[in-house]
Design a protein around this motif. Sequence first.
Motif, PDB file in Angstrom:
ATOM      1  N   GLU A  24     -16.204   5.605  -1.729  1.00  0.00           N
ATOM      2  CA  GLU A  24     -14.948   4.863  -1.584  1.00  0.00           C
ATOM      3  C   GLU A  24     -13.947   5.627  -0.725  1.00  0.00           C
ATOM      4  O   GLU A  24     -13.209   5.031   0.065  1.00  0.00           O
ATOM      5  CB  GLU A  24     -14.344   4.583  -2.960  1.00  0.00           C
ATOM      6  CG  GLU A  24     -15.187   3.714  -3.867  1.00  0.00           C
ATOM      7  CD  GLU A  24     -16.221   4.514  -4.657  1.00  0.00           C
ATOM      8  OE1 GLU A  24     -16.933   3.905  -5.468  1.00  0.00           O
ATOM      9  OE2 GLU A  24     -16.308   5.762  -4.446  1.00  0.00           O
TER      10      GLU A  24
ATOM     11  N   THR B 112     -12.263   4.476   2.876  1.00  0.00           N
ATOM     12  CA  THR B 112     -10.815   4.517   3.112  1.00  0.00           C
ATOM     13  C   THR B 112     -10.505   5.282   4.400  1.00  0.00           C
ATOM     14  O   THR B 112      -9.660   4.866   5.202  1.00  0.00           O
ATOM     15  CB  THR B 112     -10.093   5.178   1.918  1.00  0.00           C
ATOM     16  OG1 THR B 112     -10.436   4.476   0.721  1.00  0.00           O
ATOM     17  CG2 THR B 112      -8.587   5.147   2.100  1.00  0.00           C
TER      18      THR B 112
ATOM     19  N   ASP C 226     -11.226   3.111   7.336  1.00  0.00           N
ATOM     20  CA  ASP C 226     -10.131   2.166   7.585  1.00  0.00           C
ATOM     21  C   ASP C 226      -9.001   2.841   8.351  1.00  0.00           C
ATOM     22  O   ASP C 226      -8.378   2.243   9.237  1.00  0.00           O
ATOM     23  CB  ASP C 226      -9.615   1.596   6.265  1.00  0.00           C
ATOM     24  CG  ASP C 226     -10.554   0.544   5.668  1.00  0.00           C
ATOM     25  OD1 ASP C 226     -11.379  -0.003   6.428  1.00  0.00           O
ATOM     26  OD2 ASP C 226     -10.461   0.279   4.447  1.00  0.00           O
TER      27      ASP C 226
ATOM     28  N   LYS D 129      -1.013   0.819   0.843  1.00  0.00           N
ATOM     29  CA  LYS D 129      -0.459  -0.543   0.747  1.00  0.00           C
ATOM     30  C   LYS D 129       0.130  -1.010   2.070  1.00  0.00           C
ATOM     31  O   LYS D 129      -0.201  -2.084   2.580  1.00  0.00           O
ATOM     32  CB  LYS D 129       0.597  -0.588  -0.353  1.00  0.00           C
ATOM     33  CG  LYS D 129       1.206  -1.965  -0.576  1.00  0.00           C
ATOM     34  CD  LYS D 129       2.237  -1.924  -1.700  1.00  0.00           C
ATOM     35  CE  LYS D 129       2.880  -3.290  -1.910  1.00  0.00           C
ATOM     36  NZ  LYS D 129       3.916  -3.234  -2.982  1.00  0.00           N
TER      37      LYS D 129
ATOM     38  N   TYR E 106      -3.926  -2.496   1.509  1.00  0.00           N
ATOM     39  CA  TYR E 106      -4.696  -2.595   0.272  1.00  0.00           C
ATOM     40  C   TYR E 106      -3.871  -3.287  -0.810  1.00  0.00           C
ATOM     41  O   TYR E 106      -2.644  -3.106  -0.885  1.00  0.00           O
ATOM     42  CB  TYR E 106      -5.101  -1.209  -0.225  1.00  0.00           C
ATOM     43  CG  TYR E 106      -6.218  -0.544   0.532  1.00  0.00           C
ATOM     44  CD1 TYR E 106      -6.734  -1.075   1.709  1.00  0.00           C
ATOM     45  CD2 TYR E 106      -6.787   0.641   0.060  1.00  0.00           C
ATOM     46  CE1 TYR E 106      -7.760  -0.459   2.403  1.00  0.00           C
ATOM     47  CE2 TYR E 106      -7.814   1.283   0.739  1.00  0.00           C
ATOM     48  CZ  TYR E 106      -8.290   0.733   1.916  1.00  0.00           C
ATOM     49  OH  TYR E 106      -9.311   1.353   2.608  1.00  0.00           O
ATOM     50  N   SER E 107      -4.537  -4.007  -1.675  1.00  0.00           N
ATOM     51  CA  SER E 107      -3.861  -4.641  -2.807  1.00  0.00           C
ATOM     52  C   SER E 107      -3.604  -3.611  -3.900  1.00  0.00           C
ATOM     53  O   SER E 107      -4.248  -2.555  -3.950  1.00  0.00           O
ATOM     54  CB  SER E 107      -4.729  -5.764  -3.380  1.00  0.00           C
ATOM     55  OG  SER E 107      -5.911  -5.224  -3.955  1.00  0.00           O
TER      56      SER E 107
ATOM     57  N   GLU F 211      -4.448  -3.868  -6.909  1.00  0.00           N
ATOM     58  CA  GLU F 211      -5.662  -3.763  -7.711  1.00  0.00           C
ATOM     59  C   GLU F 211      -6.657  -2.792  -7.064  1.00  0.00           C
ATOM     60  O   GLU F 211      -7.291  -1.988  -7.764  1.00  0.00           O
ATOM     61  CB  GLU F 211      -6.309  -5.149  -7.864  1.00  0.00           C
ATOM     62  CG  GLU F 211      -5.509  -6.136  -8.707  1.00  0.00           C
ATOM     63  CD  GLU F 211      -4.316  -6.711  -7.965  1.00  0.00           C
ATOM     64  OE1 GLU F 211      -3.414  -7.254  -8.642  1.00  0.00           O
ATOM     65  OE2 GLU F 211      -4.278  -6.611  -6.713  1.00  0.00           O
ATOM     66  N   LYS F 212      -6.807  -2.870  -5.755  1.00  0.00           N
ATOM     67  CA  LYS F 212      -7.734  -1.977  -5.065  1.00  0.00           C
ATOM     68  C   LYS F 212      -7.273  -0.530  -5.170  1.00  0.00           C
ATOM     69  O   LYS F 212      -8.084   0.385  -5.382  1.00  0.00           O
ATOM     70  CB  LYS F 212      -7.872  -2.386  -3.598  1.00  0.00           C
ATOM     71  CG  LYS F 212      -8.895  -1.539  -2.833  1.00  0.00           C
ATOM     72  CD  LYS F 212      -9.176  -2.103  -1.448  1.00  0.00           C
ATOM     73  CE  LYS F 212     -10.254  -1.291  -0.748  1.00  0.00           C
ATOM     74  NZ  LYS F 212     -10.622  -1.843   0.569  1.00  0.00           N
TER      75      LYS F 212
ATOM     76  N   ALA G 158      -7.998   0.733  -8.580  1.00  0.00           N
ATOM     77  CA  ALA G 158      -9.435   0.989  -8.761  1.00  0.00           C
ATOM     78  C   ALA G 158      -9.837   2.330  -8.132  1.00  0.00           C
ATOM     79  O   ALA G 158     -10.617   3.086  -8.712  1.00  0.00           O
ATOM     80  CB  ALA G 158     -10.243  -0.147  -8.160  1.00  0.00           C
ATOM     81  N   LEU G 159      -9.288   2.614  -6.952  1.00  0.00           N
ATOM     82  CA  LEU G 159      -9.567   3.902  -6.300  1.00  0.00           C
ATOM     83  C   LEU G 159      -9.051   5.052  -7.144  1.00  0.00           C
ATOM     84  O   LEU G 159      -9.720   6.079  -7.299  1.00  0.00           O
ATOM     85  CB  LEU G 159      -8.935   3.937  -4.910  1.00  0.00           C
ATOM     86  CG  LEU G 159      -9.569   3.036  -3.848  1.00  0.00           C
ATOM     87  CD1 LEU G 159      -8.705   3.044  -2.586  1.00  0.00           C
ATOM     88  CD2 LEU G 159     -10.992   3.471  -3.514  1.00  0.00           C
TER      89      LEU G 159
END
Length: 399
Positions: free
Chosen positions: A87, A91, A94, A379, A384-385, A387-388, A391-392
Amino acid sequence: GGDHHGKLPFEGLKVLDLFWVLAGPGATRVLADYGATVVHVESSKHIDTLRVITPYQFANPHPEGAGGFQSANANKLGVAIDMHTPEGRETILDLVRWADVITDSFGPGVLDKLGLGWETIHELNPRAILLESCLMGQTGPWRSFTGFGNLAASVTGYMTLAAEPGGVPSGPWAAYTDFIAVRYNALALLGAIDEQRRSGRGQRIDQSQAESALHFAAPGYLDFSVNGRVLRGNANEDENYFPHGVFACAGKDRWVAIAVRDDRDWRELCAEMLRADLIPRRGERGLVTSAVVAWCAEREPGAIEGALQARGVPAHEALDTAGLYACPQMQHRDHWIECEHSIYQTTFVESGRIKLSELEPLRPKSAIHFGRDNEFVLKEVLGYSAEKIAALAAKGVLT
């Protein structure tokens, strides 16, 4: 920020900064000082060496209080991402897509092993610049010789050149080539950014600390190739200036640097020492050195500095951290900038290295701490949301 008469030259420039320690981060700070958005990535799972090097705030050895780290990374956005996780790697990819410039100072091949090498970067983002700074360069039989600038200083001969005559290799102090490479890194980035703005093309820059340092030994190489003379360690002495060195003064661990350039300087030093008898004996180096050592040992370094400077002789006290902060020249230049700190309320960082006549560099508002800008970057920069991001964080990626 400071008072700006116009747009900062790097406004809009996006930098993914994977640099660590010193030779790299100081270069990207130049971009950040003048408007670039620099996202500096680190992880507490593999702590930046500069976070565990003095000086510390209040002399308290804490990774959030390391002055060198804060100065090298001021004006940047600080994020904590473990790029060794799947993950975390995604990132980083991205951020690669987002960036104009990507920098790293890992050993050769490390980015490739993480699946983040030049081929991947260039495919994802053809206009991106990748600067890779390492000890010996990305290619060749010595590419795997990795480490810090003190090792590059050994390979390039500086440890021997700064030694006492006939003595063991002993200097220069600290990771010498880091302080050279940081400037070459900055210049290389400026050149690549200029080309990118003209053509839209990215490129890969291979920056070797050792090769950068060799330029500063050019007189020695020239002397050997022309005259066959081998440059050898001579402590703080100089081929042309004498006396020339750092001399112990009255008090504990207090020193003054003196450089006598010519006969005029020499006469002035002798006059200040009340040793007119030495004027015709400048060539007797042992005698002269002993006289200067004895004279300095009885005096305060600040007094020697003031007296010799008044006579036009180059001299300055060797300053410790407190002395550097109190230095009137540093204060006049606004070198020490106080900013907010998450633990200590405030701390000090050094100002930007480059001052432009028409533009003021940005003034850091707060010191970086682990993951300070995680939410903003994930963000606002990557979209990113919540929630994401959560989660990370839950998976331990953002640490």
